[in-house]
Write a protein that holds these residues in place. Structure first.
Motif, short mmCIF file in Angstrom:
data_model
loop_
_atom_site.label_atom_id
_atom_site.label_comp_id
_atom_site.label_asym_id
_atom_site.label_seq_id
_atom_site.Cartn_x
_atom_site.Cartn_y
_atom_site.Cartn_z
N ASP A 81 -30.27 17.28 8.63
CA ASP A 81 -30.96 16.44 7.64
C ASP A 81 -29.99 15.88 6.61
OD1 ASP A 81 -33.90 16.83 8.40
OD2 ASP A 81 -33.12 18.88 8.36
N ILE A 82 -29.02 16.71 6.21
CA ILE A 82 -28.04 16.25 5.21
C ILE A 82 -26.64 16.68 5.67
CG2 ILE A 82 -27.26 16.46 2.81
CD1 ILE A 82 -30.21 17.23 2.11
N LEU A 83 -25.73 15.71 5.70
CA LEU A 83 -24.33 16.00 6.01
C LEU A 83 -23.51 15.80 4.75
CD1 LEU A 83 -21.82 16.41 7.83
CD2 LEU A 83 -21.94 13.95 8.38
N LEU A 84 -22.87 16.86 4.28
CA LEU A 84 -21.98 16.74 3.13
C LEU A 84 -20.55 16.78 3.65
CD1 LEU A 84 -21.66 16.62 0.00
CD2 LEU A 84 -21.56 19.13 0.03
N ASN A 85 -19.94 15.61 3.73
CA ASN A 85 -18.55 15.48 4.17
C ASN A 85 -17.64 15.80 2.99
OD1 ASN A 85 -18.48 14.72 6.97
ND2 ASN A 85 -19.31 12.72 6.39
N ASN A 86 -17.29 17.07 2.87
CA ASN A 86 -16.58 17.53 1.67
C ASN A 86 -15.15 17.98 1.96
OD1 ASN A 86 -16.38 19.07 -1.05
ND2 ASN A 86 -16.14 20.69 0.49
N ALA A 87 -14.89 18.51 3.16
CA ALA A 87 -13.56 19.06 3.45
C ALA A 87 -12.49 18.03 3.13
CB ALA A 87 -13.47 19.47 4.92
N GLY A 88 -11.52 18.43 2.35
CA GLY A 88 -10.47 17.49 1.99
C GLY A 88 -9.47 18.12 1.06
N LEU A 89 -8.41 17.39 0.84
CA LEU A 89 -7.34 17.92 -0.01
C LEU A 89 -6.40 16.81 -0.45
CD1 LEU A 89 -4.49 19.56 2.08
CD2 LEU A 89 -6.09 17.89 3.00
N ALA A 90 -5.66 17.14 -1.52
CA ALA A 90 -4.45 16.40 -1.85
C ALA A 90 -3.29 17.32 -1.47
CB ALA A 90 -4.41 16.06 -3.32
N ALA A 91 -2.26 16.76 -0.89
CA ALA A 91 -1.06 17.55 -0.57
C ALA A 91 0.13 16.81 -1.17
CB ALA A 91 -0.90 17.70 0.95
N GLY A 92 0.72 17.43 -2.19
CA GLY A 92 1.88 16.83 -2.85
C GLY A 92 1.49 15.79 -3.88
N ALA A 93 2.42 15.53 -4.79
CA ALA A 93 2.26 14.48 -5.81
C ALA A 93 3.65 13.94 -6.08
CB ALA A 93 1.63 15.05 -7.08
N GLU A 94 4.10 13.11 -5.17
CA GLU A 94 5.45 12.57 -5.24
C GLU A 94 5.38 11.04 -5.26
OE1 GLU A 94 8.07 14.41 -5.46
OE2 GLU A 94 7.19 16.35 -4.94
N PRO A 95 6.38 10.39 -5.86
CA PRO A 95 6.41 8.93 -5.73
C PRO A 95 6.57 8.54 -4.26
CG PRO A 95 8.42 9.76 -6.79
CD PRO A 95 7.49 10.93 -6.65
N ILE A 96 6.19 7.32 -3.94
CA ILE A 96 6.09 6.90 -2.54
C ILE A 96 7.43 7.04 -1.80
CG2 ILE A 96 6.51 4.42 -2.89
CD1 ILE A 96 3.71 5.86 -0.68
#
Ligand code: NDP
Ligand code: 8X3
Length: 251
Positions: A81-96
């Motif tokens: 009935d309800i899908l919560l697409n939550n799995a996720g992350l940020a990996a690193g915080a570096e300039p490009i």
């Protein structure tokens, strides 16, 4: 009959808080994640509320494993009935120019491709039953790009585009499509982003009160309890001390 909510990434943070919230509201729940021991202990906790709790233990970056886990579900549990697409992350915080390819791949494979795999499995059932609600967990980073946020921000911009596309394409099937876009939430997110460096992770929240996972679960409760004719397209939910992705006020 109780409705079923499938939550990806329910072992911690927003996904776990959402699982507790929806079971308190009387929904059955399917909880997913890689850390099976955390899924098992959450299942035991939630079952005391008298709801059915099902575990799917897989790495959402692994498309084959995700499909296999879905295929192993009994037919009656595939009626989501309800899908919560939550799995996720940020990996690193570096300039490009200094970013790590493995971090980039992990974010794209989880936040974008994982969300698409899970959605592709669940949507046909919703189309058939002509009802359903998909909630994609985006971020303020889906609206703004900040220094060193490059690829993470790109994945959340992609989540926003996918959300809009889903909403348009699923119009004929009475399927609600929403996104929830929080600012800073104190979960495992920053520890994961800084690869376990607690000092760096704690500094993110220093001098201000961030959201907690339950604040986001409260907003999700609001979204899923609207009448049938009302859809919340997006909710941008910020700590009072955070005006945008960049502007914070720290004591
Ligand atoms: P947490 O790190 O606390 O939770 C992340 C969840 O995602 C965990 O349950 C984790 O489970 C799951 N997950 C991560 N990678 C995988 C994978 N490869 N396969 C399966 N599951 C995976 O962080 P949050 O609760 O904060 O994050 C949830 C969502 O909220 C993310 O999409 C994040 O981008 C978003 N968000 C977070 C904000 C914040 O400031 N915290 C703000 C805005 C958005 P496991 O490790 O067991 O696999
Ligand atoms: C997480 C919030 O501001 O670190 O999506 O991007 S932020």
């Amino acid at each position: 009959m109780k409705k079923t909510v499938l939550i990806t990434g329910a072992t911690s943070g927003i996904g776990k808080a959402a699982a507790i919230k929806v079971t308190t509201l009387g929904y059955n729940v399917i909880i997913t994640g890689r850390r099976n021991e955390l899924l098992q202990s959450l299942k035991s906790e939630l079952e005391t509320l008298g709801v059915n709790v099902t575990i799917m233990n897989f790495d959402i970056r692994n498309r084959e494993a995700t499909i296999k886990a879905w295929d192993a579900l009994p037919c009656h549990l595939k009626k989501i009935d309800i899908l919560l697409n939550n799995a996720g992350l940020a990996a690193g915080a570096e300039p490009i120019d200094k970013g790590d390819w493995n971090d980039w791949e992990q974010m794209i494979d989880t936040n974008v491709k994982g969300l698409l795999t899970m959605s592709q499995l669940v949507i046909p059932g919703m189309v058939e039953q002509k009802s359903g609600h998909i909630i994609n967990v985006s971020s303020v980073a889906g609206f703004e790009t900040y220094a060193n946020g490059n690829v993470y921000c790109a994945t959340k911009h992609a989540v926003n585009a996918i959300t809009k596309g889903m909403r348009i394409d699923l119009l004929p099937y009475n399927i609600k499509v929403s996104s929830i876009s929080p600012g800073m939430v104190n979960t495992e997110f920053s520890t994961v982003r800084y690869h376990g460096d607690k000092m760096k992770a704690d500094a993110v929240y220093k001098g201000l009160t961030p959201l907690n996972a339950n604040d986001v679960a409260d907003a999700i409760e609001f979204m899923i309890t609207r009448p049938a004719h009302v859809n919340v397209n997006d909710m941008l939910l910020m700590p009072t001390a955070q005006a945008s992705a960049i502007y914070n006020y720290r004591e």
